[in-house]
Scaffold this active site. Structure first.
Site, mmCIF file in Angstrom:
data_model
loop_
_atom_site.group_PDB
_atom_site.id
_atom_site.type_symbol
_atom_site.label_atom_id
_atom_site.label_comp_id
_atom_site.label_asym_id
_atom_site.label_seq_id
_atom_site.Cartn_x
_atom_site.Cartn_y
_atom_site.Cartn_z
ATOM 1 N N GLU A 135 4.861 7.107 -7.213
ATOM 2 C CA GLU A 135 5.726 6.674 -6.103
ATOM 3 C C GLU A 135 6.869 5.771 -6.541
ATOM 4 O OE1 GLU A 135 1.532 6.700 -4.227
ATOM 5 O OE2 GLU A 135 2.440 6.215 -6.142
ATOM 6 N N GLU A 188 -2.488 8.361 2.127
ATOM 7 C CA GLU A 188 -1.029 8.367 2.068
ATOM 8 C C GLU A 188 -0.539 8.898 0.718
ATOM 9 O OE1 GLU A 188 2.337 7.422 4.555
ATOM 10 O OE2 GLU A 188 0.186 7.647 4.863
ATOM 11 N N TYR A 193 -6.130 -1.359 -6.952
ATOM 12 C CA TYR A 193 -5.329 -0.908 -5.804
ATOM 13 C C TYR A 193 -5.628 -1.751 -4.577
ATOM 14 C CZ TYR A 193 -2.926 2.360 -2.713
ATOM 15 O OH TYR A 193 -2.065 2.922 -1.811
ATOM 16 N N ARG A 239 -4.789 -1.351 -1.280
ATOM 17 C CA ARG A 239 -4.974 -0.773 0.058
ATOM 18 C C ARG A 239 -6.330 -0.083 0.083
ATOM 19 N NH1 ARG A 239 0.596 0.135 -0.823
ATOM 20 N NH2 ARG A 239 1.876 -1.098 0.610
ATOM 21 N N HIS A 266 -12.859 3.954 -2.272
ATOM 22 C CA HIS A 266 -12.110 3.073 -3.159
ATOM 23 C C HIS A 266 -12.888 1.806 -3.474
ATOM 24 C CE1 HIS A 266 -8.762 5.022 -0.617
ATOM 25 N NE2 HIS A 266 -9.068 5.801 -1.626
ATOM 26 N N ASP A 313 -5.178 7.272 -2.115
ATOM 27 C CA ASP A 313 -5.576 7.165 -0.717
ATOM 28 C C ASP A 313 -4.952 8.317 0.062
ATOM 29 O OD1 ASP A 313 -2.892 6.494 -0.477
ATOM 30 O OD2 ASP A 313 -3.265 4.368 -0.154
ATOM 31 N N ASP A 340 -0.707 7.345 -5.277
ATOM 32 C CA ASP A 340 -1.788 6.390 -4.997
ATOM 33 C C ASP A 340 -3.081 7.084 -4.558
ATOM 34 O OD1 ASP A 340 -0.310 4.199 -5.694
ATOM 35 O OD2 ASP A 340 0.347 3.740 -3.668
#
Length: 915
Positions: free
Chosen positions: A7, A84, A303, A305, A350, A82, A80
């Protein structure tokens, strides 16, 4: 050559060093496409087909990626770990296929929880395919947010002029704030008394005990209600013989807290470091993407989030070794601790937020990190290490005491604790609580039957208090408890509520604005199901089941849309007067508070026989009399005394008389805010209150000072022309021969002397400054860490901003320009560079490019027609420019599945939620 997509450019730079010359790492700069903010982006009648639009800035980046992929041996999507991140990889892959950039190259998906060499290389060795259920969950969430925002918001605009927008998660969060405010307003204070007795043991050791019962009746905290009752009990205790009846000691254990998740990190950083959630996430992002340590860039936390509380086995082993090294084997439990999250909609995929290398002690990194980064890293490090430490051992003691006064008897109780072994408490304690205060109270040694000596009897009056307003941290905690929204977007949701002016921060507490309360009253009255906490939480649970592959995402949308579209169709035909009648009832305690004289709170104070009601007009909602136009009484919605100043129609607040003219000086409120006025007449002299001045503290002296502006500072020694100081459209300034120079505060307008004025003007001239104020050279914050070049804070027409070349980023509300750090400035510049909104089409109104936290429609910017004046709440709604007829809109809703937004906007960068 292998092409790797991530990203952010910072992440790309770090990973490229790990992988070597055979890999080419490129950044997508976040999402590359989104749903266009217009009618038809999601089509329910076509099985929720979705039309995607590539962001203008992303076009070039995608072209560069496509060019690199054409000659590559392999494409690796490393966004990432997740939901998203999965969506970004899916979008990039779809665009590359549309561009026919992919031929026979294999496409792989890799994820890593930490940006360290070992984690990245391990991920590259274990690729997988894109997780289809995770993408489906993203699509469902994005479609839901779009359909709610772009269907509900136009209804809101038509029925409640002045409202901005409504969103799926945003509206429920706003309801929490408004419900708490209603609790506070309707709270009934109760008087109660506490009785505390100071006692001494036979050895003379003093301690305190509280009243537990009197004459066999247990006494709770609120049971002694009057001074007379407290005095009578005190007399009994004053005459009684006192002795110990029992002493009970119980050993207990306090276990450590689990390591941080996204929401618990935001809450604790707010409590301990005073950081807003959004700022916490910015700092955590930098710590995750990497800092330079000994010439090598590495991520120092995992990470950030996540709602998981688990920690990798190898990390747990390293943590236990660190505890043994720093605190000794007594602090290491026999078996590693295992945590399970309690969140309703949590996903366990996670890890928790933890240091990537626990041997990096906070003290060792303090020289490398900036102060905010160092404090946040220390918080994460301590919480992580403490989570694997031994429990604290505490001995709790309860002493019961008999007070025998013959015919009357009372019982007292004293409690205290002793920490026998501090365990994890030696390193970390969460916030502050009563339990810790109790542990600090140690009772003297006593035995049953010991006589006690009375030293004093104290009675204290207290009053119950309403529940406190939410802070950003406590609201996040409540949303997580209810299972509303996703932790990764909580801070974005709160930002939207502030940006829409639905809430404001007052001493770090969230206070609902009248505009926000009207919106929630409307939604609660006519769309109650969709702002219910349980309904929103159940929808989140369904989205999580989609990500687990247990539900079909289109079936979830079908069931939702069937009921939601029907509810919207029913509301469209309501008259505005019906809406206002419902709002009058829903907001009664707020807008029609009880009067001190006991008269009807809705009786018009002007004509006496009219009835007060909500009205809607060109500039939003207000309170008016039903006898309009005979009676023209109006007032703002805010209760008298709560707002900044008094509504003009309430009558001005007289501050005093100007000694020079003999005219009355008054404080008033108009459509553009609060101002002071000298006298009456056709064109009286007026002056608006400058930024930072509060109407509640304004006195005659300050008002006269404002009305005296512009002020002549003196004569310029070189030109002989006067220098004047004033407060204009762009803030406080000094002026000489058409050259303007800004002043840092409004107060300095009245105190600036000739020497400072000449110096400021000379500095402005050196910078080539003339023309309007607001273009001062500004303060250089420092060089951008990656892009290079000086970042400068300036005071602009619309408030302070930071600039780097042609990139201008507005400072968030509440940010002090004088204390802006290099880190904060760089984050704002990077965010602005990534957004880079396209220029609006000439002649068309445009909505804000700011992304909604849950996919809401953009704020309406087309100027509405003024509502017709009416009586009894029968005002006609303002009609948005370019709006279709009701029948046309109904047809549009059925065929396209969404109302047409009045302007184009980017409505979902934060709408798809992580995790």
């Amino acid at each position: 050559m292998h092409v790797v997509i991530v990203e952010s450019p910072a992440k790309a730079k770090t990973i490229n060093k790990y992988l070597g010359p055979d890999y080419h790492v490129l950044a997508s700069y976040g999402h590359v496409r989104d749903l266009p903010a217009k009618d038809g982006s999601v089509l329910p009648d076509e099985d929720f087909s979705m039309s995607w639009e590539v962001d203008a800035k992303a076009q070039k980046r995608l072209s560069d990626i496509a060019k690199a992929v054409k000659d590559a041996d392999r494409l690796i999507l490393a966004t990432d770990p997740d939901r998203e991140g999965e969506a970004i990889s899916w979008h990039v892959l779809q665009v590359l296929r549309d561009k026919k950039a992919l031929k026979s190259q294999p496409v792989e998906r890799v994820v890593f929880n930490a940006i360290t060499k070992s984690s990245v290389l391990a991920a590259m060795a274990n690729p997988r395919q894109i997780d289809a259920p995770l993408v489906d969950a993203y699509l469902a969430r994005r479609a839901l947010d779009y359909l709610v925002g772009f269907t509900l918001s136009p209804v809101l605009w038509r029925k409640l002029p002045g409202a901005r927008s409504a969103g799926r998660v945003q509206s429920v969060a706003l309801r929490l704030v408004c419900d708490r405010e209603l609790e506070i307003e309707t709270f009934v204070t109760q008087e109660y008394w506490s009785i505390l007795v100071s006692l001494a043991t036979p050895k003379g050791e003093v301690f305190e005990a509280r009243l537990a019962s009197i004459d066999g009746r247990k006494i709770g905290r609120l049971d002694v209600k009057t001074a007379e009752e407290a005095r009578a009990i005190a007399e009994v205790l004053g005459a009684a013989r006192l002795s110990v009846t029992s002493v009970e000691s119980k050993p207990t254990r306090r276990n450590p807290y689990p390591p941080f998740t996204t929401s618990t990190l935001q809450q604790e950083a707010s409590r301990k470091l005073g950081l807003p959630p959004a700022r916490t996430m910015q700092i955590a992002q930098r710590l995750y993407e990497g800092v330079d340590i000994g010439g090598e860039t590495a991520g120092i936390i995992t990470y950030m989030r996540t709602d998981g509380v688990d920690v990798a086995p190898e990390a747990v082993a390293a943590i236990r070794a660190e505890i043994d090294k720093r605190h000794g084997p007594r602090y290491v439990p026999q078996a590693p601790r295992k945590y399970v999250t309690k969140a309703k909609n949590a996903q366990e995929a996670h890890e928790a937020i933890r240091p990537t290398d626990v041997s990096r002690h906070p003290a060792d990194l303090a020289r490398i990190l900036d102060p905010e980064q160092a404090k946040l890293y220390e918080l994460i490090w301590k919480r992580t290490v403490a989570s694997q430490m031994e429990s604290a051992e505490i001995e709790r003691t309860t002493v019961d005491i008999l007070a025998d006064a013959g015919e009357r008897r009372a019982e007292l109780r004293a409690t205290g604790s002793v920490v026998r072994f501090d365990g994890f408490l030696t390193l970390y304690q969460e916030g502050s609580d009563d339990e810790e205060d109790e542990e600090a109270r140690r009772l003297p040694a006593m035995a049953s039957g010991d006589p006690l000596t009375r030293k004093d009897v104290n009675t204290s009056q207290h009053f119950t208090e309403p529940p406190p307003r939410y802070t950003e941290a406590t609201l996040i905690k409540k949303m997580e408890e209810l299972g509303i929204g996703r932790p990764s977007t909580y801070s974005a949701t709160l930002s939207v509520l502030r940006d829409r002016e639905y809430v404001r921060l007052d001493r770090k507490r969230l206070v609902p604005e009248d505009k926000g309360r009207l919106v929630i009253a409307f939604l609660s009255s006519f769309f109650e199901r969709y702002v219910e906490y349980d309904f929103t939480a159940s929808l989140e649970e369904q989205l999580d089941r989609i990500s687990a592959g247990e539900l079909d995402w289109r079936e979830v949308l079908r069931l939702f849309w069937k009921d939601f579209s029907h509810a919207v169709d029913e509301i469209k035909d309501l008259r505005v007067s019906q809406v206002l009648d419902a709002l009058n009832d829903a907001l009664g305690p707020h807008i029609f508070p009880p009067r001190e004289d006991g008269t009807d709170p809705r009786a018009c104070p002007s004509c006496g026989n009219g009835r007060l009601s909500l009205k809607v007009g060109k500039f939003g909602s207000f309170i008016g009399c039903s006898n309009y136009p005979e009676c023209r009484y109006t007032r703002q919605i805010t209760k008298p005394g709560e707002g900044e100043g008094t509504a003009e129609s309430d009558g001005p607040k007289v501050l005093g008389t100007d000694p020079a003219t003999g005219l009355e000086v008054s404080l008033r409120s108009g459509r553009f805010g609060v101002y002071v006025q000298l006298g009456e007449g056709e064109k009286p002299k007026r002056s608006s209150l400058p930024r930072g001045w509060e109407a509640s503290t304004l006195d005659l002296e300050k008002a006269l000072a404002l009305l005296s502006l512009p002020r002549e500072v003196g004569v310029h020694p070189e030109t002989g022309a006067p220098i004047t100081a004033g407060i204009g459209r762009y803030g406080p300034f000094i002026q000489h021969n058409g050259t303007y120079a800004n002043l840092p505060s409004a107060d300095e307008v009245f105190t600036v002397g000739i020497n400072r004025a000449v110096a400021l003007l000379a500095e402005k001239q050196e910078k080539g400054g003339r023309g309007r104020p607001g273009t001062a050279p500004g303060r250089t914050v420092g060089d951008h860490p990656t892009l290079g070049g000086a970042m400068v804070v300036r005071d602009g027409r619309y408030g302070p901003y930071v600039s780097l070349g042609k990139i201008n980023a507005t400072l968030p509300r509440g940010t002090d320009p004088a204390t802006l750090t290099v880190e904060q400035a760089a984050a704002l510049i990077d965010a602005k560079a990534e957004k880079s909104p396209a220029k609006p089409t000439r002649g068309k109104s445009t909505a804000s490019k700011t992304a909604a936290a849950d996919g809401e429609a953009p704020a309406k910017t087309a100027k509405p027609k003024a509502a017709s004046k009416s009586s009894g709440g029968k005002a006609s709604a303002a009609k948005p420019a370019g709006a279709k007829s009701a029948s046309a809109k109904s047809a549009s809703a059925k065929s396209a599945g969404a109302k047409k937004a009045p302007a184009k906007a980017k409505a979902g960068a934060a709408g798809g939620e992580a995790g």
